[in-house]
Motif scaffolding. Structure first.
Motif, short mmCIF file in Angstrom:
data_model
loop_
_atom_site.label_atom_id
_atom_site.label_comp_id
_atom_site.label_asym_id
_atom_site.label_seq_id
_atom_site.Cartn_x
_atom_site.Cartn_y
_atom_site.Cartn_z
N TRP A 101 -4.51 5.69 8.17
CA TRP A 101 -3.28 5.47 7.42
C TRP A 101 -2.97 3.98 7.41
O TRP A 101 -3.23 3.29 8.40
N SER A 135 -0.33 2.50 7.90
CA SER A 135 0.64 2.08 8.92
C SER A 135 -0.04 1.63 10.22
O SER A 135 0.58 0.93 11.00
N LEU A 167 0.85 -1.19 0.00
CA LEU A 167 0.00 0.00 0.00
C LEU A 167 0.89 1.24 0.00
O LEU A 167 2.03 1.19 0.46
N LEU A 168 0.38 2.33 -0.53
CA LEU A 168 1.13 3.59 -0.49
C LEU A 168 0.95 4.19 0.90
O LEU A 168 -0.17 4.54 1.28
N PRO A 169 2.03 4.31 1.67
CA PRO A 169 1.88 4.71 3.07
C PRO A 169 1.36 6.14 3.24
O PRO A 169 0.85 6.47 4.30
N TRP A 170 1.51 6.98 2.22
CA TRP A 170 1.07 8.37 2.36
C TRP A 170 -0.35 8.59 1.85
O TRP A 170 -0.80 9.71 1.75
#
Ligand SMILES: Nc1ncnc2c1ncn2[C@@H]1O[C@H](COP(=O)(O)OP(=O)(O)OP(=O)(O)O)[C@@H](O)[C@H]1O
Ligand SMILES: [Mg+2]
Lengths: 248, 278
Positions: free
Chosen positions: A127, A129, A85-88
């Motif tokens: 998010w 994370s 996944l794109l963390p941002w």
């Protein structure tokens, strides 16, 4: 019969001296679901990368819808083994990644729909994370499913899930695959999962097919049916049968 | 069909009581960084009052403060502050455009990298203050020369962190972008730039530091404005209080700049969970 969605002929892949794939043939009709099982490191993910066009085969050819694959495969959507996944981007925006070219309203609606289908509707604004490993996997699955691809490549999509959620997700994958009519390649370590979802099960060992089973059980499949158990045991036998096992 | 598997959100009352605890704790939390400076000030003040520190060596903080107040009222201090601030702002603006711009170019495009990167890396190792004579020859001793040296200070950290920020991105995420059909522009906007941002912000903080250092130095050459001038001038008249005042101002301004960047970081890099120390 229509042209094959995917046709691999004698596909090999070599990294340096090590031969990872060795003359793989694979024909995948539109709407077909193929499961690939095999030991860790036998080359399953590598084959998916080749079909997705992320890597070139060292030898052999891959045709997509009758045309040789050069560059990326535009019809394929991959769910990577590690969710990637794109963390941002918040969870919902990760799911909407494949829908960037759709109108904003439709994009939001479809992403939200896909997310709630994997049971993560309430986590839309989080998010990545802060999600658990299994939740990340489900977001990744939602991302692959949201864009309704013609060819779905799922690399151990449910590996980190508990047994119960896994059953739910299998139902989800099956129903989406049926309603979209897409071709599906599913890599899994779970033989039950393979028998539940696939039309065909291929067993890979050291970059070659060692067995192939067609699954003709009626859907949705009943795991307690004797035919199911019989087939599962045969597949398990094929996976475990390994002449080099002691030498490893 | 499917039941949402993870419907359990945060229990609302539990969340509220946790919030209370967080607010109380965060008061103490925000106080902690100031404990050391405060203690130093108190000890310093006491030693000065007791006569342990001669005024010529180190005047009491209260004295420095009153001098600061006098200079503020007379308009002297605001004038110098404003000049220094303006120099810093210009240098940061120009340095950012050049540093981040070139860093993006070499990070994103192989051709730009091949053409520029090794030259820039070579120049980087030259201490920027070694350029003072050259800068004076090129630009004279006016504002341009000062600006040039400060921009040089800000440029390199920004360039390097931007370039590295883009180059150190996980290649798998780029593959994800490709698989999901992102165009080149979208790849840059949705993947490369956000990935580079934390690194760029580190660069901004480092750039502030170096630019600031160069500011202090260039404000001692041929100028009659700026905090550096104020300090240098005070030295000639042995006004230790003004020197100390200038140094404290530098510290405060540096801290303010750093806090601004941190604020920016908290606002735009919320996605990154950081190791907070043990
Ligand atoms: N880029 C690469 N460079 C060198 N070797 C590679 C590379 N990619 C894969 N390999 C090797 O290819 C082999 C097969 O890898 P692959 O990821 O396809 O296995 P897998 O069947 O997906 O295993 P798992 O079930 O553990 O995911 C491994 O031995 C791996 O080390
Ligand atoms: Mg794998």
């Amino acid at each position: 019969m229509a042209t094959n969605r995917v046709l691999c002929r004698g596909v090999s892949k070599q990294y340096g001296q090590s031969i990872v794939l060795d003359g793989i043939d694979l024909a995948l009709a539109p709407g077909e679901a193929v499961a690939i099982v095999g030991r860790s490191g036998c080359g399953k993910s590598t084959l998916l990368r080749l079909i997705a066009g992320l890597d070139r085969p060292s030898a052999g050819s891959i045709d997509i819808d009758g045309k040789p694959l050069t560059g990326l495969n535009p019809h394929a959507r991959v769910m990577f083994q590690d969710a990637a996944l794109l963390p941002w981007k918040r969870v919902i925006d990760n799911v909407a990644l494949g829908l960037l070219h759709a109108p904003a309203a439709q994009r939001q609606a479809e992403a939200a729909h896909a997310l709630s289908a994997v049971g993560l509707g309430p986590r839309a604004a989080d998010w990545p994370s802060v999600l658990s490993g299994g939740q990340r996997q489900r977001v990744s699955l939602a991302r692959a499913l949201a864009c309704r691809p013609e060819l779905l490549l799922l690399d151990e999509p449910l590996g980190a899930l508990d047994a119960l959620t896994r059953l739910d997700m299998q139902v989800l994958i099956e129903s989406l695959w049926q309603s979209l009519g897409s071709a599906l390649v599913l890599v899994t370590h779970d033989v039950d999962e393979a028998v539940t979802l696939a039309n065909r099960i291929l067993v890979m060992d050291r970059g070659r097919w060692t067995a192939s089973f067609s699954v003709d059980l009626p859907r949705p499949r009943d795991r307690t049916a004797p035919e199911f158990t019989l087939l599962r045991n045969r597949v398990l036998d094929a996976v475990c049968h390994d002449p080099h096992r002691l030498a490893m | 069909m499917l039941v949402p598997v993870d419907a359990a959100g945060l229990g609302s009352s539990a969340a509220r009581s946790r919030l209370m605890r967080v607010t109380v704790a965060s008061g103490w939390h925000q106080l902690k960084p100031w404990l050391l400076p405060l203690a130093v000030l108190v000890i310093w003040e006491i030693s000065a009052r007791l006569g342990w520190l001669p005024r010529r060596i180190l005047p009491a903080p209260s004295h420095v403060l009153s001098v600061g107040w006098e200079l503020t009222v007379s308009g002297e201090l605001p004038k110098h502050l404003w000049v220094s601030f303006r120099r810093a702002a210009y240098a940061m603006a120009i340095g950012s455009v050049l540093g981040i711009g070139l860093g993006l170019a070499t990070g994103l495009f192989r051709l730009a990298e091949q053409l520029l990167d090794s030259s820039i890396q070579m120049l980087r190792t030259v201490p920027s203050l070694a350029l003072i004579p050259l800068a004076i020859l090129w630009f004279g001793i006016g504002e341009e020369c000062k600006l040039f040296l400060m921009v040089v200070g800000a440029f390199f950290p920004l360039y390097i962190t931007t370039y590295l920020g883009i180059r150190s991105i996980d290649p798998r995420l780029i593959e994800v972008a490709q698989i999901f059909g992102l165009t080149r522009g979208e790849l840059i906007r949705h993947v490369l730039l956000p990935a580079a941002l934390p690194s760029v912000l580190v660069g901004v903080r480092m750039a502030f530091g170096l630019m600031w250092m160069n500011l202090i130095v260039v404000e001692t050459i041929a100028t009659d404005k700026g905090i550096g001038y104020l300090i240098n001038n005070a030295r000639e008249f042995m006004q230790t209080d003004i020197i100390v005042l200038g140094i404290l101002l530098y510290a405060l301004l540096g801290k303010a700049a750093d806090s601004t960047v941190r604020l920016f970081e908290r606002r735009f890099v919320t996605w990154k969970s950081q190791f907070a120390g043990v």
